[in-house]
Scaffold this motif. Structure first.
Motif, PDB file in Angstrom:
ATOM      1  N   ASN A   1       0.821  -1.220   0.000  1.00  0.00           N
ATOM      2  CA  ASN A   1       0.000   0.000   0.000  1.00  0.00           C
ATOM      3  C   ASN A   1       0.848   1.259   0.000  1.00  0.00           C
ATOM      4  O   ASN A   1       0.324   2.355   0.171  1.00  0.00           O
ATOM      5  CB  ASN A   1      -0.919   0.007   1.227  1.00  0.00           C
ATOM      6  CG  ASN A   1      -2.038  -1.007   1.126  1.00  0.00           C
ATOM      7  OD1 ASN A   1      -3.053  -0.772   0.495  1.00  0.00           O
ATOM      8  ND2 ASN A   1      -1.819  -2.164   1.728  1.00  0.00           N
ATOM      9  N   ARG A   2       2.156   1.104  -0.181  1.00  0.00           N
ATOM     10  CA  ARG A   2       3.048   2.259  -0.118  1.00  0.00           C
ATOM     11  C   ARG A   2       3.126   2.978  -1.471  1.00  0.00           C
ATOM     12  O   ARG A   2       2.730   2.439  -2.504  1.00  0.00           O
ATOM     13  CB  ARG A   2       4.441   1.811   0.322  1.00  0.00           C
ATOM     14  CG  ARG A   2       4.457   1.212   1.725  1.00  0.00           C
ATOM     15  CD  ARG A   2       5.869   0.863   2.173  1.00  0.00           C
ATOM     16  NE  ARG A   2       5.861   0.340   3.541  1.00  0.00           N
ATOM     17  CZ  ARG A   2       5.904  -0.947   3.856  1.00  0.00           C
ATOM     18  NH1 ARG A   2       5.974  -1.855   2.882  1.00  0.00           N
ATOM     19  NH2 ARG A   2       5.885  -1.333   5.110  1.00  0.00           N
ATOM     20  N   TYR A   3       3.664   4.197  -1.440  1.00  0.00           N
ATOM     21  CA  TYR A   3       3.857   4.964  -2.667  1.00  0.00           C
ATOM     22  C   TYR A   3       4.648   4.114  -3.663  1.00  0.00           C
ATOM     23  O   TYR A   3       5.615   3.443  -3.285  1.00  0.00           O
ATOM     24  CB  TYR A   3       4.601   6.261  -2.350  1.00  0.00           C
ATOM     25  CG  TYR A   3       4.631   7.246  -3.489  1.00  0.00           C
ATOM     26  CD1 TYR A   3       3.505   7.990  -3.817  1.00  0.00           C
ATOM     27  CD2 TYR A   3       5.788   7.420  -4.246  1.00  0.00           C
ATOM     28  CE1 TYR A   3       3.527   8.888  -4.870  1.00  0.00           C
ATOM     29  CE2 TYR A   3       5.817   8.319  -5.303  1.00  0.00           C
ATOM     30  CZ  TYR A   3       4.674   9.051  -5.621  1.00  0.00           C
ATOM     31  OH  TYR A   3       4.697   9.930  -6.663  1.00  0.00           O
ATOM     32  N   PRO A   4       4.267   4.110  -4.930  1.00  0.00           N
ATOM     33  CA  PRO A   4       4.853   3.165  -5.899  1.00  0.00           C
ATOM     34  C   PRO A   4       6.369   3.211  -6.019  1.00  0.00           C
ATOM     35  O   PRO A   4       6.990   2.193  -6.345  1.00  0.00           O
ATOM     36  CB  PRO A   4       4.190   3.563  -7.221  1.00  0.00           C
ATOM     37  CG  PRO A   4       2.932   4.238  -6.837  1.00  0.00           C
ATOM     38  CD  PRO A   4       3.202   4.926  -5.537  1.00  0.00           C
TER      39      PRO A   4
ATOM     40  N   ALA B   1      12.491  15.549  -6.094  1.00  0.00           N
ATOM     41  CA  ALA B   1      12.460  15.714  -4.643  1.00  0.00           C
ATOM     42  C   ALA B   1      12.519  14.360  -3.938  1.00  0.00           C
ATOM     43  O   ALA B   1      11.875  13.392  -4.356  1.00  0.00           O
ATOM     44  CB  ALA B   1      11.205  16.466  -4.230  1.00  0.00           C
ATOM     45  N   SER B   2      13.274  14.303  -2.864  1.00  0.00           N
ATOM     46  CA  SER B   2      13.533  13.028  -2.186  1.00  0.00           C
ATOM     47  C   SER B   2      12.271  12.380  -1.627  1.00  0.00           C
ATOM     48  O   SER B   2      12.229  11.163  -1.446  1.00  0.00           O
ATOM     49  CB  SER B   2      14.547  13.227  -1.059  1.00  0.00           C
ATOM     50  OG  SER B   2      14.050  14.147  -0.091  1.00  0.00           O
ATOM     51  N   ARG B   3      11.234  13.176  -1.376  1.00  0.00           N
ATOM     52  CA  ARG B   3      10.009  12.591  -0.812  1.00  0.00           C
ATOM     53  C   ARG B   3       9.396  11.557  -1.759  1.00  0.00           C
ATOM     54  O   ARG B   3       8.667  10.662  -1.315  1.00  0.00           O
ATOM     55  CB  ARG B   3       8.987  13.678  -0.491  1.00  0.00           C
ATOM     56  CG  ARG B   3       8.442  14.420  -1.701  1.00  0.00           C
ATOM     57  CD  ARG B   3       7.601  15.633  -1.272  1.00  0.00           C
ATOM     58  NE  ARG B   3       7.134  16.400  -2.416  1.00  0.00           N
ATOM     59  CZ  ARG B   3       6.019  16.160  -3.066  1.00  0.00           C
ATOM     60  NH1 ARG B   3       5.235  15.163  -2.687  1.00  0.00           N
ATOM     61  NH2 ARG B   3       5.644  16.905  -4.087  1.00  0.00           N
ATOM     62  N   TYR B   4       9.668  11.671  -3.048  1.00  0.00           N
ATOM     63  CA  TYR B   4       9.084  10.740  -4.014  1.00  0.00           C
ATOM     64  C   TYR B   4       9.666   9.332  -3.888  1.00  0.00           C
ATOM     65  O   TYR B   4       9.058   8.384  -4.378  1.00  0.00           O
ATOM     66  CB  TYR B   4       9.263  11.259  -5.446  1.00  0.00           C
ATOM     67  CG  TYR B   4       8.360  12.419  -5.762  1.00  0.00           C
ATOM     68  CD1 TYR B   4       7.003  12.232  -5.996  1.00  0.00           C
ATOM     69  CD2 TYR B   4       8.851  13.731  -5.816  1.00  0.00           C
ATOM     70  CE1 TYR B   4       6.168  13.296  -6.278  1.00  0.00           C
ATOM     71  CE2 TYR B   4       8.015  14.799  -6.096  1.00  0.00           C
ATOM     72  CZ  TYR B   4       6.679  14.581  -6.321  1.00  0.00           C
ATOM     73  OH  TYR B   4       5.844  15.640  -6.590  1.00  0.00           O
ATOM     74  N   TYR B   5      10.833   9.213  -3.261  1.00  0.00           N
ATOM     75  CA  TYR B   5      11.382   7.877  -3.057  1.00  0.00           C
ATOM     76  C   TYR B   5      11.659   7.553  -1.585  1.00  0.00           C
ATOM     77  O   TYR B   5      11.931   6.405  -1.240  1.00  0.00           O
ATOM     78  CB  TYR B   5      12.654   7.653  -3.878  1.00  0.00           C
ATOM     79  CG  TYR B   5      13.737   8.694  -3.693  1.00  0.00           C
ATOM     80  CD1 TYR B   5      14.596   8.646  -2.595  1.00  0.00           C
ATOM     81  CD2 TYR B   5      13.906   9.721  -4.611  1.00  0.00           C
ATOM     82  CE1 TYR B   5      15.589   9.592  -2.424  1.00  0.00           C
ATOM     83  CE2 TYR B   5      14.897  10.673  -4.450  1.00  0.00           C
ATOM     84  CZ  TYR B   5      15.737  10.619  -3.356  1.00  0.00           C
ATOM     85  OH  TYR B   5      16.718  11.566  -3.176  1.00  0.00           O
ATOM     86  N   SER B   6      11.567   8.546  -0.696  1.00  0.00           N
ATOM     87  CA  SER B   6      11.873   8.292   0.714  1.00  0.00           C
ATOM     88  C   SER B   6      10.639   8.208   1.599  1.00  0.00           C
ATOM     89  O   SER B   6      10.717   7.703   2.723  1.00  0.00           O
ATOM     90  CB  SER B   6      12.794   9.384   1.257  1.00  0.00           C
ATOM     91  OG  SER B   6      12.142  10.647   1.230  1.00  0.00           O
ATOM     92  N   SER B   7       9.494   8.675   1.101  1.00  0.00           N
ATOM     93  CA  SER B   7       8.276   8.646   1.904  1.00  0.00           C
ATOM     94  C   SER B   7       7.360   7.506   1.446  1.00  0.00           C
ATOM     95  O   SER B   7       6.979   7.457   0.268  1.00  0.00           O
ATOM     96  CB  SER B   7       7.516   9.968   1.796  1.00  0.00           C
ATOM     97  OG  SER B   7       6.238   9.861   2.396  1.00  0.00           O
ATOM     98  N   PRO B   8       6.977   6.618   2.351  1.00  0.00           N
ATOM     99  CA  PRO B   8       6.078   5.526   1.950  1.00  0.00           C
ATOM    100  C   PRO B   8       4.663   5.995   1.639  1.00  0.00           C
ATOM    101  O   PRO B   8       3.924   5.300   0.943  1.00  0.00           O
ATOM    102  CB  PRO B   8       6.088   4.591   3.173  1.00  0.00           C
ATOM    103  CG  PRO B   8       6.443   5.477   4.321  1.00  0.00           C
ATOM    104  CD  PRO B   8       7.372   6.514   3.769  1.00  0.00           C
TER     105      PRO B   8
END
Length: 486
Positions: free
Chosen positions: A246-249, A324-331
């Protein structure tokens, strides 16, 4: 003789018994042959509304990939797939189960999803199997291809029926991970999506069969009967959770961390407009690490059409900003928008600028910008300052270009291939092909070629569709019906 007959009868009886036992053994008593509409809906929603697609980001000149040659980035793609028909099979099952369980509200949602996936398919290829598709249980394994015009007409009618069904039912919906069973929000989605379909038909406004402007006006002029999105709370979006599957792709995606940089033309566009969304989209370039993140001069990019070696050299020199790092660091990051309130406002602004409806184009345009910025958590004071800039204002000579540019910005990392389709339809904003890496003779493709499997399994029909549409054959530069002026 009687003994022989008796033996034959025993053999026949044994065969019948064995065949019967064999057939019974093929039915798994622990696996149901029926499905709950609620479970089907959840699965369909997660497929339809997860519209975060890096391939579209590359083709739409938001991002650049630097670890290899991407055919999406360099416009060298060829065939696409019919994967959406797998999703449509679930939609057909949803409709069947709605009938079986006497829950017609799920039938209304099935009409929407059938339209949603069908439009995606026809936007990709042109003519596709539609009327005869997914009828294998009726012995129809080689469906004919419907004309794109007929597909759009059928979709518009289906969406109108879905709106009516949702308006007149009091049934409850379960299994809904997007709107939590809110019928009014589903109704808004159906009509907002219809506006997208209609604006996609902007080259066909004189087509009396479709009645594009009349249908558009019918929705806009009767909000009680045809409600549409009124805020970001209505967005058709999929929320992510810090749970397995269910996490960000792109959470923890290594390529995202190391190889995705901002496209130079997109960064320059945002810098020229002093757009406060840039720090939300990108990290500062290493070369400008001494500048604060809110200083837009801290950001840079590389050119999507340039060769790999040139781009790598500029990355090593610290000139390019990563996504931006949130696209790969934030679930959880941000929800995936399939169609949102900002887009609807830009659609209304374009329609007003074209004279389709009697409305204030500037008002809708500014509401679209505000909605996009609120989605990215831009402070209201910064939004107001941005909207007051001379560069952002609409003027008599630049209305459509300005509206479509802001619409393009709002699509960053959401809405799938919609920004590419919008640019294909309007030519705005211009996508750069000046670099030496651009393929396809520096042309932006207009479509994808049909899947190879169709030539193996349904050759007569796919070849007939190609001959009907594309005199030059099945190639990526052929012009589909929807893109031809009437």
């Amino acid at each position: 003789m009687k003994k022989i007959q008796y033996i034959i009868l025993l053999v026949i009886a044994s065969c019948i018994s064995a065949c019967s036992s064999f057939e019974e053994m093929q039915l798994d008593p622990n696996r149901t042959t029926q499905a709950s509409p609620a479970l089907l809906l959840t699965n369909i929603e997660t497929k339809a509304f997860n519209e975060v697609q890096l391939s579209a980001g590359l083709a739409s000149r938001y991002l650049v990939y630097t670890d290899g040659v991407s055919l999406n980035q360099y416009y060298g793609w060829q065939r696409s797939s019919y994967q959406s028909y797998d999703h449509l099979r679930q939609v057909v099952k949803l409709e069947q189960e709605a009938q079986r369980t006497n829950q017609p509200v799920y039938g209304a949602l099935a009409k929407f999803f059938r339209s949603y996936f069908a439009i995606g398919l026809t936007q990709t290829f042109g003519d596709i199997p539609y009327t005869e598709s997914l009828k294998g249980d009726e012995g129809m394994f080689t469906p004919a291809y419907d004309k794109q015009e007929d597909i759009y007409l059928s979709v518009l009618e289906e969406l109108k029926e879905a709106n009516q069904m949702l308006a007149t039912t009091q049934e409850s919906i379960t299994g809904d991970v997007v709107y939590k069973g809110d019928l009014k929000k589903w109704q808004k989605l159906v009509n907002s999506f219809t506006l997208r379909v209609l604006i996609n038909l902007s080259h066909k406004e004189r087509n009396t069969k479709l009645g594009v402007k009349q249908r558009f006006q019918e929705i806009v002029n009767d909000p009680a009967k045809f409600p549409i999105f009124t805020s970001n709370a209505d967005n058709a979006s999929l929320t992510f959770y810090d749970l397995e599957s269910n996490r960000y792709p792109y959470f923890n995606n290594n390529d995202m961390k190391t190889a995705y940089y901002m496209d130079e033309t997109f960064v320059a566009l945002l810098q020229n407009l002093q757009d406060p969304r840039l720090p939300k989209f990108a990290d500062p370039a290493p070369k400008a690490a001494n500048l604060p993140a809110e200083n837009l001069a801290a950001y840079g990019g590389v050119k999507g059409s340039e060769t790999l070696d040139v781009n790598k050299a500029r990355v090593v020199a610290g000139e390019a900003s990563k996504i931006a790092s949130r696209y790969y660091s934030s679930p959880t990051n941000e929800p995936s928008i399939a169609i949102g309130y900002a887009e609807v406002q830009f659609i209304l602004a374009e329609a007003a600028a074209k004279g389709w409806v009697n409305a204030n184009a500037e008002e809708h345009y500014k509401k679209g910008i505000e909605a996009s910025m609120l989605f990215y958590n831009i402070p209201t004071a910064a939004i107001a300052a941005y909207l007051n800039q001379p560069e952002v204002q609409l003027s008599a000579g630049n209305k459509l270009a300005t509206i479509l540019t802001q619409k393009y910005i709002s699509f960053f990392m959401n809405s799938g291939w919609q920004p590419f389709y919008e640019q294909r339809r309007t030519g705005l904003p211009a996508f750069d092909v000046s670099g030496d890496g651009a393929l396809n003779q520096k042309r932006i493709p207009k479509r994808w070629m049909y899947p190879e499997s169709e030539f193996n399994l349904n050759r007569p029909h796919v070849e007939a569709a190609i001959a009907r549409q594309y005199p030059d054959g099945d190639n990526i530069n052929s012009i589909m019906w929807i893109l031809k002026e009437e």
